[in-house]
Design an enzyme around this catalytic site. Structure first.
Site, PDB file in Angstrom:
ATOM      1  N   ASP A 405       0.858  -1.191   0.000  1.00 40.62           N
ATOM      2  CA  ASP A 405       0.000   0.000   0.000  1.00 40.62           C
ATOM      3  C   ASP A 405       0.894   1.242   0.000  1.00 40.62           C
ATOM      4  OD1 ASP A 405      -2.248   1.591   0.182  1.00 40.62           O
ATOM      5  OD2 ASP A 405      -2.370   1.448   2.363  1.00 40.62           O
ATOM      6  N   GLU A 408       2.598   4.787  -4.153  1.00 38.83           N
ATOM      7  CA  GLU A 408       2.627   5.710  -5.308  1.00 38.83           C
ATOM      8  C   GLU A 408       3.995   6.393  -5.441  1.00 38.83           C
ATOM      9  OE1 GLU A 408       0.249   5.610  -2.932  1.00 38.83           O
ATOM     10  OE2 GLU A 408      -1.109   4.418  -4.167  1.00 38.83           O
ATOM     11  N   ASP A 482      -9.041   3.584  -1.975  1.00 43.35           N
ATOM     12  CA  ASP A 482      -9.986   4.009  -0.943  1.00 43.35           C
ATOM     13  C   ASP A 482     -11.305   4.513  -1.512  1.00 43.35           C
ATOM     14  OD1 ASP A 482      -8.033   3.278   0.771  1.00 43.35           O
ATOM     15  OD2 ASP A 482      -7.370   5.323   1.221  1.00 43.35           O
TER      16      ASP A 482
END
Ligand code: GLC
Length: 813
Positions: A405, A408, A482
């Site tokens: 997670d 990015e 999300d």
């Protein structure tokens, strides 16, 4: 007293100067060197390489020499490029190769791509650039254009009239149609006009953009740094574009079967006893489940590669009990490593120089969950290997999967990510973060996948990622980040995941039930009904929200959820077969109708229903208090899965769907492979295989067939041939059917005795089956060979011992 700052150049606002955009200008010559065709323009050159009959690469460059190295997105190629036939006229050069003809106009360097029947497929009018290195190209957009692909984007299936940016971004809120960039960047645009489609893949991991909105009769593609490096993949069928693109960037690694099961997650299951209680509850309630996720609270103050000693005092003990229940753990691992000189991972990373740095040498620090953190430089193989090896910490405990997670990478600052002037080592070819941003997450998941694989003794690992770039499918499944417990987000998940499937990301899915905000009983039911048919199937929710485990809303809701999750497990052989197909061809298990019925104008933008493979059509209810919806059935006959009613296609119908029903249809003549009901995917207690044939007809011309791939579903032995392919066919004759079944390849022996062939929704009743006796219910139940009429479905069942030599039966009416 003022200093010189008083006359700061930026005080008066930006100085507007017309930016000088350059173009290639006139084409002066066409050179040919070792399979590379170079168009020498006045101000820049274009290199063309023909990779396959339908695929060519085009790269713009300045100067004499072209660098044809690629990013990691593109698989290394074997063999020489193809040779083109070159024809020069006064006006143009024509390069013909495979199925394509490229015409380059001398006056403008404009490029037109034709098929061999001289139909124009695409036209690139100009490529231009500015002095800061941004490149911009303009393509024809006929009136009947439709656009797909582009990976993980919000809004409808057809991206006509939209504009998107590729820049991996942590978007907690809002996931709305206007959001141009989310977590994943797949710079593949699929353009369909008329009966023709093609894909353009811009292999540039910096910021790129695709604009199908702002330029009237043109669409544009641009990048703000780096190379204009295009791969053109011709269809004309969309399936060919998907095959061609995944041929370039790779296909999913065949996942372990357990990864196709139902996954349960929450931010966070707070301690060991909560995790065990959860696992036991799944088993007590007989709800299938394969995986429980550990979110960030399992760690010691969010330090990756640790367990909190208070909340998880005995992870090994916990793992042992979970193993006995057939449940696996997938813990979260984020890239941020807590700045803490007493923490071995941080210390070692600093000492060995594995963290991302500024050119000047300072480590880049950013705030994430653990506070100030450093970020590994995955562009360097040594750092990536170090990171991968650290996963031994997990594999030693029997953990076979990791959830990546915040990769990015997300940073809690204004830019939301790492500073653009971080200089990545990139194995001796340093580049700024600005140039490589979109690769960061993929390189993390690659390091993770490879590290797990090194330590798993031949078993297949599983990695889930939030961020990625083209090619990420080779290493990880993708979840869509999300979302919220909004009905709109449930609906949004369909086009999003469908386009991800067209963009190579065959193993994807959203947080079922919604992550943020609060789910409701009804939303959870509807979302689960839909979600069990998505490739990736995980229920996940955020801290402080309503609980959404399957039993959270009482027994009635629980039993609906049990049934749908159970359906996923019953269809596991079929699903696994579709994953095998995806691993071989790139075609995703979850498909827009468009992929199978490209010429049907009703499905161009149809994205509130979808296909699983080519034969199962799901039409979820995605609004509250709704029991009816319109469903489009494409040409042919379709069978209502619940009622068995045979429906003519090529029209819209009104489906009735009370809460326990998600409208579901099977193509008449389809075959679905089913397994026995199970609580987890690799439970081997009873592996009876049922091939269920829908709507067989005892008449000449009827033909149903199915090929079923099998292997152990767990190890890499299939790579060396330990797999089987079973071929099943059912042919119609006058008032008879001939059923045949054989192993086309038999490298793997399944742990089963019986194979059943169940003919459902058919008017045919045999008087006799050659070589098989009719069974009474007791004989049937005891697994004897023979045939019988199933009392529940009224359908005919042939039941035989699995025979490697195969068998043929004549069913006479
Ligand atoms: C991010 C993830 C979410 C996770 C949370 C805490 O928001 O997208 O899935 O639960 O971080 O780790």
């Amino acid at each position: 007293m003022d200093t010189s700052e008083a006359i700061h150049p930026d005080r008066v606002g930006p100085i507007v100067v017309q930016e000088a955009w350059g173009t290639i200008g006139r084409a002066r010559a066409l050179d040919h060197m070792n399979g590379v065709y170079v168009l020498r323009g006045e101000r820049a050159s274009l290199a063309f390489v023909f990779l396959e009959e339908k695929v060519f690469r085009m790269k713009m460059f300045m100067g004499r020499e072209v660098d044809l190295s690629t990013t990691i997105a593109v698989l290394p190629r074997k063999g020489e490029p193809l040779q083109a036939e070159v024809e020069e006229t006064e006006r143009s050069w024509k390069l013909s190769c495979g199925e394509l003809v490229l015409e380059i106009e001398k006056k403008t360097s404009a490029l037109s791509v034709f098929d061999r029947e001289e139909r124009m497929i695409a036209r690139q009018n100009t490529v231009s650039w500015n002095p800061r290195g941004a490149v911009h190209s303009v393509y024809d957009m006929p009136g009947d254009s439709h656009f797909y692909g582009l990976g993980e984007k919000a809004s409808f299936l057809d991206k006509k009239g939209e504009r998107y940016t590729m820049w991996n971004t942590d978007v907690y809120a809002p996931h709305m149609p206007e959001i141009e960039a989310l977590y994943e960047s797949i710079p593949l645009l699929v353009h369909m006009h008329g009966k023709c489609s093609y894909g353009i893949f811009l292999d540039n991991p910096g910021r790129t953009d695709f604009d199908m909105r702002s330029h009237g009769i043109s669409y544009t593609i641009g990048c703000s740094t780096g190379d204009y490096d295009i791969y053109f993949v011709y269809g004309p069928a969309l399936k060919e574009v998907v095959r061609g693109y995944t041929g370039l960037t790779g296909r999913i690694a065949l996942p372990p079967k357990w990864a196709l099961g139902y996954h349960q997650s929450r931010y966070s299951y707070m301690d060991q006893s909560e995790v065990l209680h959860l696992a036991r509850t799944f088993r007590e309630k007989e709800i299938p489940c394969d995986v429980i996720y550990l979110d960030i609270h399992y760690m010691d103050e969010y330090r990756v590669f640790t367990f909190d000693p208070v909340r998880f005092p005995d992870p090994e003990g916990m793992m042992a009990e979970l193993k006995s229940l057939g449940i696996r753990i997938v813990p979260i691992v984020d890239p941020g490593v807590k700045k803490d000189p007493k923490y071995a991972v941080y210390r070692e990373g600093v000492e060995k120089g594995y963290f991302s740095r500024k050119l000047e040498g300072d480590i880049f620090f950013g705030d994430v969950w653990p506070g100030t953190s450093a970020f590994p430089d995955f562009t360097d193989d040594k750092a990536a290997e170090w990171w991968g090896n650290m996963h031994k910490y997990y594999t030693d405990m029997g953990i076979p999967g990791i959830w990546n997670d915040m990769n990015e990478p997300a940073v809690f600052n204004n830019s939301k990510t790492m500073d653009l002037d971080v200089m990545h080592g990139n194995n001796g070819n340093p580049k700024t973060h600005e140039e490589l941003h979109n690769l960061y997450g993929m390189l993390m998941s690659k390091a993770t996948y490879e590290g797990l694989k090194r330590n798993m003794d031949g078993q297949r690992p599983f990695v889930l990622t939030r961020a990625g770039y083209s090619g990420i499918q080779r290493y990880a499944a993708v979840w869509t980040g999300d979302n919220r417990s909004f009905w709109e987000h449930m609906a949004l998940a369909m086009p999003m995941v469908l386009n991800m499937g067209l963009s190579g990301l065959a193993f994807s899915g959203p947080d079922i039930g919604g992550f943020a905000h609060h789910t409701s009983a009804e939303l959870l039911v509807r979302w689960t009904q839909m979600g069990v048919l998505f490739p990736y199937c995980r229920n996940h929710s955020s801290i402080g929200t309503m609980r959404q485990e399957p039993w959270s809303f009482g027994p009635e809701i629980e039993s609906i959820l049990r049934e749908y999750i159970g359906l996923r497990y019953r269809w596991m052989p079929h699903l696994y077969n579709l994953f095998h197909e995806a691993a071989e061809t790139g075609l995703p298990p979850m498909r827009p109708l468009l992929l199978e019925y490209q010429d049907d104008p009703n499905v161009t933008n149809l994205c509130d229903q979808f296909l699983v493979g080519s034969d199962v059509l799901a039409a979820p209810i995605y609004r509250p208090n709704t029991e009816h919806r319109a469903v489009y059935l494409p040409e042919g006959q379709w069978i209502d899965y619940w009622s068995g009613e045979i429906l003519e296609g090529g029209r819209h119908i009104l489906a009735h769907a009370p809460l326990s029903v998600m409208p579901l249809y099977i193509r008449a003549g389809a075959v679905i492979a089913e397994g026995s009901p199970k609580l987890y995917a690799d439970d081997r207690s009873d592996e009876t295989l049922t091939l269920r044939v829908y709507g067989a007809k005892a008449e000449a011309g009827f033909h149903a067939s199915y090929s079923l791939y099998e292997d152990d579903g767990a190890s890499f032995d299939y790579v060396s041939g330990v797999s089987s392919m079973i071929r099943f066919e059912l042919r119609g004759g006058e008032n008879e059917l001939e059923l045949s079944y054989r192993y086309e390849r038999h490298g793997y022996t399944a742990n089963r005795n019986l194979v059943r062939f169940a003919l459902v929704c058919t008017a045919f009743k045999p008087a006799e089956i050659e070589g098989l006796k009719e069974l009474n219910p007791e004989e049937a139940e005891h697994g004897q060979e023979g045939w019988y009429i199933d009392r529940q479905t009224g359908g005919l069942v042939l039941q035989i011992q699995d025979r490697t030599q195969g068998a043929t039966f004549k069913l006479k009416g």
